[in-house]
Motif scaffolding. Structure first.
Motif, PDB file in Angstrom:
ATOM      1  N   UNK A 154       1.339  -1.009  -0.109  1.00  0.00           N
ATOM      2  CA  UNK A 154       0.107  -0.291   0.112  1.00  0.00           C
ATOM      3  C   UNK A 154       0.413   1.119  -0.137  1.00  0.00           C
ATOM      4  N   UNK A 155       1.832   1.223   0.282  1.00  0.00           N
ATOM      5  CA  UNK A 155       3.021   2.231   0.372  1.00  0.00           C
ATOM      6  C   UNK A 155       3.284   2.118  -0.941  1.00  0.00           C
ATOM      7  N   UNK A 156       3.497   0.918  -2.180  1.00  0.00           N
ATOM      8  CA  UNK A 156       4.492   1.321  -2.850  1.00  0.00           C
ATOM      9  C   UNK A 156       4.605   3.475  -3.602  1.00  0.00           C
ATOM     10  N   UNK A 157       4.036   3.585  -3.580  1.00  0.00           N
ATOM     11  CA  UNK A 157       3.910   5.829  -4.202  1.00  0.00           C
ATOM     12  C   UNK A 157       5.217   6.243  -3.334  1.00  0.00           C
ATOM     13  N   UNK A 158       4.952   5.545  -1.346  1.00  0.00           N
ATOM     14  CA  UNK A 158       5.576   6.642  -0.998  1.00  0.00           C
ATOM     15  C   UNK A 158       6.817   6.095  -1.273  1.00  0.00           C
ATOM     16  N   UNK A 159       7.258   5.072  -1.382  1.00  0.00           N
ATOM     17  CA  UNK A 159       8.428   4.273  -2.058  1.00  0.00           C
ATOM     18  C   UNK A 159       8.766   5.088  -3.455  1.00  0.00           C
ATOM     19  N   UNK A 160       7.921   5.093  -4.240  1.00  0.00           N
ATOM     20  CA  UNK A 160       8.768   5.667  -5.481  1.00  0.00           C
ATOM     21  C   UNK A 160       8.682   7.387  -5.074  1.00  0.00           C
ATOM     22  N   UNK A 161       8.271   7.514  -4.486  1.00  0.00           N
ATOM     23  CA  UNK A 161       8.403   9.123  -3.948  1.00  0.00           C
ATOM     24  C   UNK A 161       9.487   9.601  -3.267  1.00  0.00           C
TER      25      UNK A 161
END
Length: 473
Positions: free
Chosen positions: A367-374
């Motif tokens: 669920x934190x994939x986008x935070x990782x991308x950021x």
């Protein structure tokens, strides 16, 4: 940030006429509802400002009422349009685009512009209450917090506001870094849950910048409080002897020495994510991912229950992408366009240079994939700024050369955190179980195979990343 329009709604306006609303989601969460005419107006503004050659294709008007199939086709086209605009380095960062999203967010949540008090948390749990407008954007709120704390203007850019979710076990999940296209008060209010907080945290990765922050008393206190917090939650690994030294420095009030010792510890400056799933080195592996030191660190539990650890350097990543899909909940339906409840499945996949001639895709389901991308994006941005001879301080000085933020008379001091607790013995067991994966597998290249062996043209990404090798750092 991941933009999507997974659904539409038929709504009524003030005159009772019905229209189709397109629900724009950011990171899988509803950001705003807009009409086709609103997006068309934005498109026309962008064309006028930047020209036809820059603007992506926009779905054309229709003379007759759209059928359900045509509505869904338009939804997909508008989703691609929003993604294309956001990914464009000029359009996606333009005030025109960001202000459109902020206004739409406020109108969707039906929150009028008025003065309110917003609570911002520091890493040690201390609350800072700032008086803002509900329509204040992220940078306005950040500057209001800096003003309340008496943090100098030139250090504001070293920090950011993050949305976090408190967990029942006392930990917290970093949801995302608040962006320029959102209104923090509206974002936190629309979640309708006391579990969410906005936290102030440093937003850089290069520990060399710590020296700039520690030159100021408030900056030092903020960095010190964050370091203590990261040690307490187990993000920074500490053995018994290191813990004794840190506690001694803490008792003496030697904050700079405390931070300098912490800088030598494993995972200093990393953000740790919740346990998730990866397909490397085998499918279905449970993994704890950490972001820091220009890498994603993997702490993997193999199907055999063996623990392994290794890192993926951002300078070895050719590109990465985030994908989302809707997964029906139990007893639901497989049709994502239906009104049944669906969960959003997010994946971060990156193409990694495992050896001189071998690229491989690695996928993380979280669920934190986008935070990782950021985090990856900000690491790349920071490397590019450093490579061009710039720095955070130079960026802030340039940004504020036309005037500084006005300070209020009531500053709030940053309290020192309590003394460190004894290290968790179970945490030390995890370290002992960890073994390094070979350089050929998870570590990627050995020291003899540097990125300079490959043409720089082979290193380009979807996020303004070109040709950064280890020899560029």
């Amino acid at each position: 940030m991941h933009f999507s329009i997974p659904e539409t709604e038929v709504r009524s306006d003030e005159n009772g006429s019905t229209y189709v609303a397109y629900n724009i989601h950011v990171n899988g969460v509803l950001h705003c509802r807009v009409r086709y005419s609103q997006l068309l107006g934005l498109h026309e503004q962008i064309k006028k400002e930047y020209g036809n050659n820059v603007v992506p294709a926009f779905p054309p008007k229709k003379i007759f009422t759209l059928t359900p199939v045509e509505v869904d086709q338009r939804r997909e086209q508008l989703e691609k349009y929003m993604q294309a605009v956001r990914q464009d380095p000029i359009l996606g960062s333009s005030e025109m685009f960001n202000s459109f999203l902020r206004k739409a967010q406020q109108e969707t949540q039906k929150i009028p512009t008025e003065e309110v008090q917003l609570e911002i948390y520091l890493s040690n749990g201390q609350k800072v209450k700032v008086n803002i407008l509900t329509s204040d954007q992220t940078e306005d709120v950040l500057e209001a917090v800096a003003s309340k704390l008496d943090l100098p203007d030139e250090l504001v850019g070293y920090f950011s506001l993050f949305l976090v979710q408190e967990r029942g076990d006392g930990g917290c999940t970093y949801v995302r870094k608040l962006q320029e296209f959102e209104l923090p008060y509206v974002s936190i209010t629309s979640l309708h849950s006391p579990d969410y907080r906005i936290i102030l945290r440093k937003s850089y990765w290069d520990t060399a910048y710590d020296s700039d922050v520690m030159e100021d008393r408030v900056g030092l206190n903020l960095l010190y409080a964050q370091t203590v917090s990261d040690i307490e939650r187990g993000w920074i690994l500490v053995n018994k002897e290191q813990h004794r030294q840190l506690k001694s420095l803490q008792e003496k009030g030697s904050k700079k020495e405390f931070i300098r010792l912490a800088q030598t510890l494993k995972y200093y400056g990393y953000i740790k994510f919740d346990p998730c799933i990866t397909d490397f080195p085998e499918k279905g592996c449970h993994v704890i991912v950490g972001a820091g030191n220009n890498e994603l660190n993997f702490h993997v539990k193999l199907p055999s229950d063996q623990m392994k650890e290794g890192s993926f350097k951002v300078t070895r990543m050719r590109c990465w992408r985030v994908t989302s899909s809707q997964v029906p909940v139990a007893n639901g339906t497989a049709n994502p366009s239906s009104s049944s409840k669906c969960d959003v499945k997010l994946e971060l996949a990156f193409e990694y240079l495992m050896s001189k001639d071998r690229l491989q895709w690695v996928t993380i389901t979280s669920p934190q994939a986008i935070m990782m991308s950021i985090c990856l994006q900000s690491m790349v941005d920071e490397l590019m700024v450093k490579k061009s001879g710039g720095s955070i301080k130079k960026q802030m000085q340039k940004k504020r050369q036309n005037g500084s933020f006005q300070r209020s008379d009531s500053q709030q001091a940053v309290k020192s955190p309590p003394l460190l607790d004894s290290p968790d013995p179970s945490r030390e067991q995890v370290v002992k179980l960890s073994t390094k994966l070979s350089s050929v597998s998870l570590r990627g290249l050995s020291s003899s195979n540097s990125a300079s062996d490959i043409s720089s043209n082979d290193f380009h990404g979807n996020y303004s990343f070109e040709g950064i090798g280890d020899d560029d750092l």
